[in-house]
Design a protein around this motif. Sequence first.
Motif, mmCIF file in Angstrom:
data_model
loop_
_atom_site.group_PDB
_atom_site.id
_atom_site.type_symbol
_atom_site.label_atom_id
_atom_site.label_comp_id
_atom_site.label_asym_id
_atom_site.label_seq_id
_atom_site.Cartn_x
_atom_site.Cartn_y
_atom_site.Cartn_z
ATOM 1 N N GLN A 58 -2.128 -22.041 -6.685
ATOM 2 C CA GLN A 58 -2.341 -22.718 -7.958
ATOM 3 C C GLN A 58 -0.992 -22.984 -8.622
ATOM 4 O O GLN A 58 0.061 -22.628 -8.089
ATOM 5 N N GLY A 59 -1.023 -23.626 -9.780
ATOM 6 C CA GLY A 59 0.214 -23.901 -10.488
ATOM 7 C C GLY A 59 0.134 -25.161 -11.311
ATOM 8 O O GLY A 59 -0.954 -25.623 -11.671
ATOM 9 N N ALA A 60 1.294 -25.720 -11.611
ATOM 10 C CA ALA A 60 1.385 -26.950 -12.406
ATOM 11 C C ALA A 60 2.580 -27.757 -11.931
ATOM 12 O O ALA A 60 3.560 -27.198 -11.419
ATOM 13 N N VAL A 61 2.483 -29.075 -12.092
ATOM 14 C CA VAL A 61 3.609 -29.953 -11.804
ATOM 15 C C VAL A 61 4.016 -30.662 -13.086
ATOM 16 O O VAL A 61 3.188 -30.920 -13.964
ATOM 17 N N ALA A 62 5.298 -30.956 -13.178
ATOM 18 C CA ALA A 62 5.820 -31.698 -14.328
ATOM 19 C C ALA A 62 6.818 -32.732 -13.848
ATOM 20 O O ALA A 62 7.477 -32.545 -12.817
ATOM 21 N N VAL A 63 6.911 -33.819 -14.591
ATOM 22 C CA VAL A 63 7.832 -34.913 -14.275
ATOM 23 C C VAL A 63 8.766 -35.148 -15.459
ATOM 24 O O VAL A 63 8.349 -35.057 -16.615
ATOM 25 N N ALA A 64 9.998 -35.448 -15.148
ATOM 26 C CA ALA A 64 10.957 -35.901 -16.164
ATOM 27 C C ALA A 64 11.633 -37.149 -15.608
ATOM 28 O O ALA A 64 11.914 -37.225 -14.411
ATOM 29 N N ALA A 65 11.864 -38.137 -16.466
ATOM 30 C CA ALA A 65 12.405 -39.398 -15.951
ATOM 31 C C ALA A 65 13.195 -40.137 -17.021
ATOM 32 O O ALA A 65 12.966 -39.980 -18.222
ATOM 33 N N ASN A 66 14.142 -40.946 -16.540
ATOM 34 C CA ASN A 66 14.782 -41.957 -17.378
ATOM 35 C C ASN A 66 14.680 -43.287 -16.627
ATOM 36 O O ASN A 66 13.867 -43.411 -15.712
ATOM 37 N N ASP A 67 15.474 -44.256 -16.979
ATOM 38 C CA ASP A 67 15.324 -45.586 -16.376
ATOM 39 C C ASP A 67 15.649 -45.613 -14.883
ATOM 40 O O ASP A 67 15.116 -46.441 -14.141
ATOM 41 N N THR A 68 16.502 -44.718 -14.420
ATOM 42 C CA THR A 68 16.979 -44.814 -13.038
ATOM 43 C C THR A 68 16.721 -43.577 -12.183
ATOM 44 O O THR A 68 16.934 -43.616 -10.978
ATOM 45 N N THR A 69 16.289 -42.502 -12.809
ATOM 46 C CA THR A 69 16.118 -41.243 -12.081
ATOM 47 C C THR A 69 14.838 -40.555 -12.523
ATOM 48 O O THR A 69 14.441 -40.653 -13.685
ATOM 49 N N ALA A 70 14.188 -39.866 -11.593
ATOM 50 C CA ALA A 70 12.992 -39.100 -11.930
ATOM 51 C C ALA A 70 12.949 -37.837 -11.096
ATOM 52 O O ALA A 70 13.415 -37.809 -9.952
#
Length: 262
Positions: A58-70
């Motif tokens: 189990q767990g969780a996923v998270a995303v962080a992004a800007n215009d050119t990178t994620a």
Amino acid sequence: MTISAADVKALRDTTGAGMMDAKRALTEANGDAEAATQLLREQGLAKADARADRENTQGAVAVAANDTTAAIVLLKCETDFSAKNDAFTQLTQTLADDVLNNGTAAVDNHAAALEDLKLTLKENVEVGTVEIIQAAAGNAVDTYVHRQDGRGVNAVIVEGQDVNSDDLHQVALHVAFAKPEYLSSDDVPDEEADRERAALREITKAEGKPEEALDKIVEGRMRGWYAQRVLLEQGLHGDKTTVAQSVGKGKIVGFKQVLIGA
């Protein structure tokens, strides 16, 4: 010395320890709350080491992004109950934010916070998959996170070249639910394709198809097999238009997907 109920409650509130554990730690520390906290921490980390072999799908996923990178980070635990905990989801997002800004090794900056979470939740908590895409010059990235009960369970990054933002986002949505294994047919390992082609040939023979038609039939079935696994050959959202066709003169150059339990 006498340990008051208020002292026990205060220690429990700050450490998440059980009542008897908190009282015992305060007694051993002669009422010193700081020393008792450290004692609980040491005892808890020893127990955490013993939990390290327990399954944590189990767990969780998270995303962080800007215009050119994620970036995507998966934080793993044993139960979905813990994965929905605010402290758990917040740390997952903090990890993703740091990876976006400082690269995949940035997860090591949060070892203390991870240890504290292990103590609080009393589960085998660890960082799982960490992915980052930095788009080439002129390219763009898009992301999608599917959430259940406040936690991310399915995260996607897609990089496109000369693809408008709406079309790129549709591809990200498609990846989330179609779950392709490869970007293009060229990425499929030869041995995997050869094994499937041989199996399809035997199946086709067993169906009594004429020998002279075997190659054509098998190759037709291989196209269907590729379409199940290869992003560019899949029908966008299940339609006849493939993902490659959906972006016109543009190009999907890469993707990453991280799923809970995968």
